[in-house]
Design an enzyme around this catalytic site. Structure first.
Site, PDB file in Angstrom:
ATOM      1  N   GLY C 149      32.569  40.748  40.914  1.00 42.90           N
ATOM      2  CA  GLY C 149      33.085  39.413  41.557  1.00 42.90           C
ATOM      3  C   GLY C 149      32.249  39.292  43.097  1.00 42.90           C
ATOM      4  O   GLY C 149      31.720  40.394  43.662  1.00 42.90           O
ATOM      5  N   CYS C 150      32.346  37.875  43.598  1.00 42.08           N
ATOM      6  CA  CYS C 150      31.862  38.020  44.810  1.00 42.08           C
ATOM      7  C   CYS C 150      32.691  38.670  45.881  1.00 42.08           C
ATOM      8  O   CYS C 150      32.012  39.556  46.539  1.00 42.08           O
ATOM      9  CB  CYS C 150      31.487  36.432  45.200  1.00 42.08           C
ATOM     10  N   TYR C 151      33.867  38.609  45.973  1.00 42.13           N
ATOM     11  CA  TYR C 151      34.744  39.005  46.901  1.00 42.13           C
ATOM     12  C   TYR C 151      34.663  40.405  46.788  1.00 42.13           C
ATOM     13  O   TYR C 151      34.452  41.339  47.786  1.00 42.13           O
ATOM     14  CB  TYR C 151      36.136  38.465  46.709  1.00 42.13           C
TER      15      TYR C 151
END
Lengths: 346, 346, 346, 346
Positions: C149-151
């Site tokens: 995921g990005c975060y």
């Protein structure tokens, strides 16, 4: 206490009406009408007004609303107001329609540009085009107001003194308009997502935008002969604001002072139109949140043209503010009541 | 009619004071003081107020100004107010200082964080920290107000009830703050150019921002013991608004209802603090242009922490609006006079 | 020539994959899969790639696609990849899943946080968590990649060396994250309209965001014991970029040089992680359009804490770029092929 | 390996040159010339290029630079290049001047519009106007290139086929241009601060912008008779991008297909000019970061006019990208080398 109903209260123009009217002590908003949010707390949609109203959204049943209020604002999609209005409603309340339904007097033109069959042509003649700067007296006595479009308000006020005075050759008129994104409404469309609008500018509705005939009809009234313009709107990555840059060839030789004198003559007594000093260009940041239209112009001797510029907050003078201005006139109140808003910058 | 002087009228906070005061009929701005623009028309710098005042910028000579007005607002760089103020001025006018000069009671702390020698330490004790929500009565009788910083106002109001009630372990307090760019002022710096700020976010002043000791001092007063926090501000690509996200471990077991009851007890009677309903997060768009601070919280049983959130317009409640709130109290006016502004959205 | 299929090609992550792959001469995108736009020209949705491909959108039938390509990227909503994948597909092609379906090894945790029943739990163990900086060798031999995921990517890379080295007390870890709006996807939702996002910042998913367990699981692997964090994401008015500000108490006394040496040891040989010089804070503008993660930290002796900061382009290293990095590894290509992009500023 | 020197490397155009050239393996940037930052690390000003170069800013001494490189780009204020250049320098290196010094062939016109005395009029004739789409062959043999202005590039490429083919009446030409803020440069000016530009749009340089004579001179060459236009630029709150909306009366009756055929004839073989499909308007978001100019048009039978539209990234095709395109031609490289950049969206 004037009792108000807003149909289409959950759109941006409806929300702006609420913002303007909730700060007044002589107004009570009795009805927040909505199509999609009936039964929901209004402030769950406009958390900015939290604790300022505890209203719950009602329907858009104008018949019922007309029994509970003194004036109805319709901030609804094209066609809706015309489909709901009737003599009974108009006999009970004043109606200020923020849609285009009653703006254009020629019903054939309306139906051609809006691709709609008009639902109540019998009221078109009665409806007053609600631009106080030209129709102030008629507005005072009206039952039904066609609140002008955002682009038409700014375009017309920027240009019309020079058309009326014959200073420009109106056959050469080109209006290049730029608008913030609130003008596109609160509907969920991919084209209006943050990442689609941000960091970009585009023209849209080129040679076909529906505000074109509205501007033309009003300018035609001023010119006393048919006016036909090029009108191109653009979408700008900002919330609010319209900027008009209009071009025309001069019809006669004029000096800066000549033109300035015309603008001053038309607007010195107009509280909401500000003619800027020489060489100061209107910018939308100077009108944000206010009911002002700022105008100025520049002569271009090289080309024999004049560039006219106007800036306005599309949500205020271009929609809700002008509607309130009309309401004030209709109810015999000071025209600027609740509208003495200092533009917010930055 | 209260006569007002603004020193530092050409900065953003000064401009916001003018915006708020020009809409009032009981106020006359007599002096727009400036360092760099003496002799220039004020509205040439703030064209939004065009035709609302024809004032010309004056100097920042507080001695002279104090002879012409009833109250002086100093919206100036750190150190200036302290260097200009004296007993004679204070005997003639009330002073509301928007800089940090009189906010911190411990002069050594001030001098360490601000890298300045304090110019008027004798007035520090007299100065009242101008947060009406805690010092209302003292403000009414004050001659000199230290108007709180933007971050401290929002941080403190978001957190302090839980510190005072011993709900959180203040030794674990972490304040992550986000601010719009108007907080950086109107000075011409590369770092604040449009293209440097737009489309980016950054932390700055990490572990060293000057608002840290101000927040700590006020929280210490509430806790009755020294409070030390981590405070990290961030620059956000928007004009206005501060958002506080604060984290702390719970000092005891509490339910949502327990904590909500505390916030309600502290803020139900506070016009300018709005406690949101469960699970509605504060957002800066809901307070734009208004004097509100919106607060809410979320318990996190997984970690035993609470997340406190607060949103505020840094230009209004964080600067000019709070200063006007203080002025109202000092002059015996209704505290919310001229501040009943509905937040502007969008 | 590697033949590629993209399922979910019309979303923002899919569009970014196309941007990155269309500039390569060793790649052919054979399939632009879509749910809503089958039969439409791809560039009618992404006019930026006009004349660079004349492809028409196909379906998302992974079985069919797997017969035509060497590798499939699934940039689809949670649950879709797991519901479509099977042994036959995996025997024919490599799959890089940009959704969360195979990121979390504990299926119960996945189902709790995502409120979904997992469609293909038998592949969870096989799937490799596609973070090259820690799983480089495993990725090379994998058939199925769970693209992070990005975060989590930005949070983990910013924090993990200090967790692994025992420098911070991970029980005090708080991650305050800020993201641009492209992370919210291209779906037509009111909350993501320009006027709703612009000029505002808000927290969302407080104490409940789905990326929390993903970050925790990876940090747990590093710590060798369960790690539990507070994670709060915020929506920022910008297109791209994630900024992480992470806070933790120090587990032992360390100097700036000590901590710097740890970061340098982990990242000197990592092409896509840049450790900034002392006191230079990461900013999202410095990574825009590139595959970099920029990290730095600041010790705060007053509180005994450390502030860790990381900036990344959520569309590149946070999604499509990392997926390409994984593809490069899986196909034995230089890891940075097609990713040597200089960040675009402004 | 081509050795490059950039004078004015610390401005936005200089930074963009560095971005484009650092991704190439056949180029070495030997000199980052600067006026204000001599001795500072270049990446301390452009942290996006951190670890991609460890260069330190040098002076802008063109004589010295010319001994160390093969080509010099001057991305400097008007007048500087003309004041530094001489025969010796030109005998040693090629010079691509991104300022306006050598764009206008009529030195009197230059001196009138730029309010400067030209420092090297003897080179004006030799300098080639570096628009490859019209001067490709001349560029290949040139020593000195006058790299076109941003507005002129986009305006000219949008309009010129219709002027050259006599389709429009050039005496009616009106060019309404909109630009992102990077065009204003990296100088510290109040007018370009974030809070001054954001949420606003304005016209500037009305009837007097310096790019007017440059556009006119080039169109005059195409028309074979003097062309005089109205040109009005506007500042838009975005980083990059120029949009041209141009209006003219048709000189003869033409159909959509007629005009489309003209554009296609001129641009089918031009890699960097994309003629959009019917009714698809150019938008600046579709060209961001790339060397493309997107053009299209709309006939308006009601007014007898045509609306021509063009979109471009002012930093790439409007400055650095075009300069690199010229460099490629001058060194016998493929014209699109290093410029096959897919536009970045969002």
């Amino acid at each position: 206490m004037i009792k108000v109903g807003i149909v289409g209260a959950t759109g941006y123009a409806g929300g702006e009406l609420a913002r303007l009217l909730l700060q007044r002590e002589d107004i009570e908003i009795r009805w927040f009408g909505s199509k999609s949010y009936v039964g929901q707390e209004y402030t769950s949609l406009y958390q900015n007004m939290y604790q300022m109203t505890d209203a719950v959204c009602g329907s858009d049943d104008m018949e019922q609303i007309s029994r509970e209020v003194d004036v109805i604002f319709t901030a609804t999609p094209q066609g809706l107001c015309a489909s709901l209005i009737d003599e009974e409603i108009l006999s009970r309340v004043k109606v200020i329609d923020l849609s285009a339904d009653f703006r254009i007097k020629d019903v054939a033109v309306y139906e051609e540009w809006y691709k709609l069959r008009h639902g109540a042509p019998r009221f078109i003649d009665e409806a007053v085009y609600g631009l106080p700067e030209i129709n102030r007296e008629k507005i005072k006595g009206a039952r039904l107001i066609a609140n002008p479009g955002c682009y038409p308000t700014c375009s017309f006020l920027t240009i019309y003194p020079l058309v009326k005075e014959g200073i420009i050759d109106h056959s050469t008129l080109i209006v290049d308009a730029k608008s913030g994104t609130s003008g596109a409404g609160r509907g969920a469309k991919v084209a209006n997502l943050y990442c689609e609008v941000n960091e970009s500018i585009k023209a849209y509705g080129v040679a076909g935008h529906r505000h074109t005939p509205e501007i033309e009809e009003q300018l035609t009234l001023m010119a006393g002969e048919p006016v036909r313009i090029s009108f191109t709107p653009h979408l700008v990555p900002m919330d609010r604001g319209i900027l008009i840059t209009a071009y025309a060839s001069l019809a006669k030789e004029v000096s800066y002072e000549d033109v300035k004198a015309v603008y001053d003559r038309y607007y010195t007594d107009e509280r909401f139109v500000r003619v800027f000093k020489k060489d100061v260009c209107p910018e939308t940041r100077w009108v944000k949140g206010s009911n002002f239209v700022d105008v100025n112009f520049k002569l271009d001797p090289r080309t024999g043209r004049i560039v006219m510029m106007g800036a306005m907050d599309n949500m205020v003078k271009g929609a809700a503010g002008q509607a309130v201005q009309n309401m004030n006139l209709m109810f015999g109140l000071p025209e600027d009541k609740g509208l003495k808003l200092v533009p917010m910058f930055p």
